[in-house]
Design a protein around this motif. Sequence first.
Motif: not given
Length: 529
Positions: A137-166
């Motif tokens: 769910a958190q990844l989904e939110n980050m994806r939404e956010q990124y679509r609006e802001t294209a923030s690099e910080q959000t992308r890094v967090r996304f990668e980190l959380y995807a790593g947690h899932v892995r």
Amino acid sequence: MKFQAIKGVRDILPPESALWNRVEQTAREVFRTFGFSEIRIPDAEHTELFTRSVGEGTDIVSKEMFSFQDHEYPDLDRFRGTLIFHQPTIEDRMQFDLYKAQVSGFVNELSKHVSKRELPSTPESLRAITEIPTLLAQLENMREQYRETASEQTRVRFELYAGHVRDRLRAAQLGDNLSLRPEGTASVVRAYIEHGMHVLPGNVKLYYMGPMFRRERPQRGRYRQFYQIGAEVLGTSDAPGIDAEVIGMLMTLFEQLKLKGAVLSINSIGDSKCRPVYLEKLRAALVKIRDQPEPQMGHDSLSRIETNPLRVLDSKLESEQAIIEKLPRIGDHLCADCRGHYDEVKRQLTLRGIAYQENWRLVRGLDYYMRTTFEITAPGLGSQNAVCGGGRYDGLVELLGGPAATKGIGFAIGTDRLVLSLQEAGEGTVQEGLDVYLAWFGAAAQAAAIGLAKRLREAGFVVELPAIEIKFGKSLGLADRLKARHAVILGDDELAAKVVTVKRLADGSQKKLAEPELLAYLSAETGKG
Ligand code: ATP
Ligand code: MG
């Protein structure tokens, strides 16, 4: 590529295997006369059975077990592999949706199996089940956010959380933790509890034999797959007479096997009342030595001060012997009950005419032993000279979830070492040669030979029947090389006269006999039939 047996395991070939059979057969016969029955236990168990019973502080559990994770659902395992491999990207919505659906599907499957107890509910698996949906769910939110802001910080967090899932996916356990059995007692006690054997009348007396597995440094008398013959007595009584009876059974077996020079050592290591007090004294004495400027103790003993101080007494290091001699002794710290039990065990042994040595340093490597411990050494084995270890383990049944107040005692013989010792003493040859080499010549003789071989074998003779016709000279030469005692010759002449020619290969003497005389003659020659 040439295949070889793996490290520390070996093939037992004829004629040595005949000696193994004799040892095992004799054990079966002797144990039967003491009222023991065989139990066949599995070669693998849940790892936890051994960590609980043998104990975390032992060499066996800490470094010698062959353990593996089972794969109960290979497809689920493969599915997980692809999920770990195909990580989501924040830009690609379709790919993310697919990933999310698949991971959720995996977690659902996992959760279903865990709740049905088809998969172990380890903390790691439970974490995967509870945390992955939130992470998704958190990844989904980050994806939404990124679509609006294209923030690099959000992308890094996304990668980190995807790593947690892995990581959560990877840690989920898709099968049980299993181990090849390093010893037999834990399994016997597990079976005793599982099958409610405590309701059986009297003591339950069981024996087992078979391979055990420990990852040790292989040497003579020490293998990774080795064999034990063991026995256990389980029940409500801890009468010292049981201890003596079990030891008496062992000594009877060794006697029947003509094992000479076996030495029985005994000791008492106290119980849950007096041993802890002693252990603290022992530990304190060892700590004092450790804290000296030059402690004179090896790495193994130093590390055992905390984990398993009793094992220090086991040390064979030359440099530690003088130190060990001065350590406090359990015999001086036994409570009145343990002292009384030990004295009575000794009296009971004497009643049975069993000689013993007392050895205060005799502690068993396994945690669950208490009171009586014993060991038997045999000659011809160098430093690996213990052929049998055993003792009392009154708390084990309760520890493994069985009825409290169940007592137990048992032993395990190292069959490999017993066989080695018998071989060293010249008791290793078991005669198992051919009685008859049945040489036939011609199709009619073959038919007759097949019938004769059948009747000779039914009478108990060991018969070699050539599968194809072999010329006379060659055939008798082969009989000689196979060390047959007799050649029985069957050709057209013999068929016509309704006799066979029997030749004693040791001296070449031969005679013609009809079948009934042949049987009588072979009986007289071999003592069989
Ligand atoms: P050791 O001190 O020789 O390592 P242990 O205390 O580990 O023995 P137990 O666990 O009491 O041995 O097992 C009982 C018997 O099994 C031993 O007395 C020995 O004869 C035999 N045994 C144990 N480990 C091995 C092995 N790796 N190879 C062959 N025999 C073994
Ligand atoms: Mg050992």
